[in-house]
Design an enzyme around this catalytic site. Structure first.
Site, PDB file in Angstrom:
ATOM      1  N   ASN A  86      -0.716 -10.338   6.206  1.00  0.00           N
ATOM      2  CA  ASN A  86      -1.786  -9.344   6.311  1.00  0.00           C
ATOM      3  C   ASN A  86      -3.048  -9.965   5.728  1.00  0.00           C
ATOM      4  OD1 ASN A  86      -3.483  -7.152   6.159  1.00  0.00           O
ATOM      5  ND2 ASN A  86      -2.324  -6.077   4.566  1.00  0.00           N
ATOM      6  N   TRP A  87      -3.963 -10.328   6.618  1.00  0.00           N
ATOM      7  CA  TRP A  87      -5.170 -11.040   6.164  1.00  0.00           C
ATOM      8  C   TRP A  87      -6.236 -10.092   5.608  1.00  0.00           C
ATOM      9  CZ3 TRP A  87      -5.899 -15.129  10.686  1.00  0.00           C
ATOM     10  CH2 TRP A  87      -4.880 -16.072  10.585  1.00  0.00           C
ATOM     11  N   LYS A  88      -6.022  -8.806   5.736  1.00  0.00           N
ATOM     12  CA  LYS A  88      -6.981  -7.808   5.224  1.00  0.00           C
ATOM     13  C   LYS A  88      -8.403  -8.156   5.707  1.00  0.00           C
ATOM     14  CE  LYS A  88      -3.882  -7.104   1.371  1.00  0.00           C
ATOM     15  NZ  LYS A  88      -3.674  -6.608   0.040  1.00  0.00           N
TER      16      LYS A  88
ATOM     17  N   HIS B 212      -0.807   1.258   5.599  1.00  0.00           N
ATOM     18  CA  HIS B 212      -0.910   0.408   4.402  1.00  0.00           C
ATOM     19  C   HIS B 212      -1.501   1.236   3.257  1.00  0.00           C
ATOM     20  CE1 HIS B 212      -2.106  -2.794   1.690  1.00  0.00           C
ATOM     21  NE2 HIS B 212      -1.283  -3.591   2.350  1.00  0.00           N
TER      22      HIS B 212
ATOM     23  N   GLU C 214      -3.602   0.582   1.101  1.00  0.00           N
ATOM     24  CA  GLU C 214      -5.061   0.486   0.960  1.00  0.00           C
ATOM     25  C   GLU C 214      -5.757   1.437   1.923  1.00  0.00           C
ATOM     26  OE1 GLU C 214      -5.434  -3.777   1.292  1.00  0.00           O
ATOM     27  OE2 GLU C 214      -4.499  -4.017  -0.682  1.00  0.00           O
TER      28      GLU C 214
ATOM     29  N   GLU D 142       6.296  -1.565   0.023  1.00  0.00           N
ATOM     30  CA  GLU D 142       5.296  -2.226  -0.803  1.00  0.00           C
ATOM     31  C   GLU D 142       4.954  -1.337  -1.995  1.00  0.00           C
ATOM     32  OE1 GLU D 142       2.900  -5.263   1.582  1.00  0.00           O
ATOM     33  OE2 GLU D 142       1.939  -3.346   1.883  1.00  0.00           O
TER      34      GLU D 142
ATOM     35  N   GLY E 194      -1.054  -7.392  -4.832  1.00  0.00           N
ATOM     36  CA  GLY E 194      -2.200  -8.126  -5.370  1.00  0.00           C
ATOM     37  C   GLY E 194      -2.216  -8.231  -6.882  1.00  0.00           C
TER      38      GLY E 194
ATOM     39  N   SER F  37       2.911  -9.206  -3.948  1.00  0.00           N
ATOM     40  CA  SER F  37       2.898 -10.459  -4.728  1.00  0.00           C
ATOM     41  C   SER F  37       4.017 -11.418  -4.335  1.00  0.00           C
ATOM     42  CB  SER F  37       2.930 -10.150  -6.236  1.00  0.00           C
ATOM     43  OG  SER F  37       1.780  -9.406  -6.604  1.00  0.00           O
TER      44      SER F  37
ATOM     45  N   GLY G  63       0.195 -10.625   1.566  1.00  0.00           N
ATOM     46  CA  GLY G  63      -1.264 -10.609   1.589  1.00  0.00           C
ATOM     47  C   GLY G  63      -1.816 -11.981   1.239  1.00  0.00           C
TER      48      GLY G  63
HETATM   49  C1  PEP Z   1      -0.281  -6.425   0.993  1.00  0.00           C
HETATM   50  O1  PEP Z   1      -1.380  -5.979   0.760  1.00  0.00           O
HETATM   51  O2  PEP Z   1       0.322  -6.029   2.008  1.00  0.00           O
HETATM   52  C2  PEP Z   1       0.302  -7.378   0.059  1.00  0.00           C
HETATM   53  C3  PEP Z   1       1.595  -7.432  -0.008  1.00  0.00           C
HETATM   54  O3  PEP Z   1      -0.559  -8.141  -0.700  1.00  0.00           O
HETATM   55  P1  PEP Z   1      -0.163  -9.310  -1.748  1.00  0.00           P
HETATM   56  O4  PEP Z   1       0.875 -10.167  -1.079  1.00  0.00           O
HETATM   57  O5  PEP Z   1      -1.426 -10.048  -1.999  1.00  0.00           O
HETATM   58  O6  PEP Z   1       0.385  -8.635  -2.958  1.00  0.00           O
END
Ligand code: PEP
Length: 252
Positions: free
Chosen positions: A11-13, A97, A99, A169, A175, A209, A230
């Site tokens: 997921n490149w956001k 998601h 976010e 998640e 993050g 993470s 992410g």
């Molecule tokens: C995400 O936002 O889907 C995610 C898992 O981010 P990260 O891997 O940076 O924790």
């Protein structure tokens, strides 16, 4: 390897211009990524979808969007329809998601309508669920995510549910550099799997993470079929290492 083939989704956001996204694909391809045991998908921003699709060419790398609207067309300024995503070459879409739930007020009902719309357009939804730090500390992780999962798949036939992907998640792990432990995540994911008919055949990913160093421990668990990643998906070498380490874990 179990019946469910692992999946690593990046997921490149809100990262990567068209040039950066296509450079990623070029650099990733020359690393000869290991697709033998693991499927892989990248989810760029809308603006880079079509160019990333063109750059992928014949590489067996899937392409997904990060969200979408649930209606086919109409007066919805700024929104993107399922058909537009398909038109860019994507076959996957992340839905719900945390976010988006936090910043755009996306509700469980919105997610359910989007799952239906995605399936109608042959897009594979990656449905995100996850609990807050407060719910986690109070021992309410299972109850919270099972509720989100049941809501997302309400009125969806088990054969269609089986075509979907769920990403568990924990919000506090995203993050933060502090992932859940593989065994604790696995226990929650077992509860998710048992909550809706069809999910016993679907892939359920862990997210929060995940790095090349820890993906093997997650994928080695009975109910973890891969990862939604992410920050560690942004660099082609890191993304290739995620695939290689997930692959080694399932092949061993
Ligand atoms: C995400 O936002 O889907 C995610 C898992 O981010 P990260 O891997 O940076 O924790």
């Amino acid at each position: 390897m179990g019946a469910r083939r692992p999946l690593v989704a990046g997921n490149w956001k809100m990262h990567k211009t068209i040039g950066e996204a296509t450079a990623f694909v070029r650099e990733f391809a020359v690393l000869a990524p290991d697709f033998e045991h693991v499927d892989a998908v990248v989810c760029p921003p809308f603006t880079a979808l079509a160019a990333t699709h063109a750059a992928i060419g014949t590489l067996p790398l899937g392409l997904g969007a990060q969200t979408m609207w649930d209606l086919d067309a109409g007066p919805y300024t700024g929104e993107i329809s399922p058909e537009m995503i398909v038109d860019c070459g994507a076959t996957w879409v992340i839905l719900g998601h945390s976010e988006r739930r936090a910043t755009s007020g996306e509700t469980d009902d919105d997610v359910q309508r989007k799952v239906e719309a995605a399936l109608r357009f042959e897009l594979t939804p990656i449905v995100c669920v996850g609990e807050s730090a407060l719910d986690h500390a109070a021992g309410r992780a299972d109850v919270h995510v099972v509720g989100q999962t049941r809501a997302a798949f309400a009125d969806i036939a088990p054969s269609d549910v089986a075509r979907c992907v769920v990403a568990y998640e924990p919000i506090w792990a995203i993050g933060s550099g502090t992932p859940d432990t593989p065994s604790s995540a696995n226990a929650v994911m077992r509860a998710i799997r048992g909550s809706v008919a069809g999910l016993e055949r679907a892939r359920i990913l862990y997210g929060g993470s995940v790095k090349p160093e820890n993906i093997g421990a997650f994928v080695g668990q009975s109910d973890i079929d891969g990862a939604l990643v992410g920050s560690a998906s942004l660099d082609p070498r890191s993304f290739a290492a995620l695939l290689a380490n997930a692959s080694a874990a399932v092949a061993s």
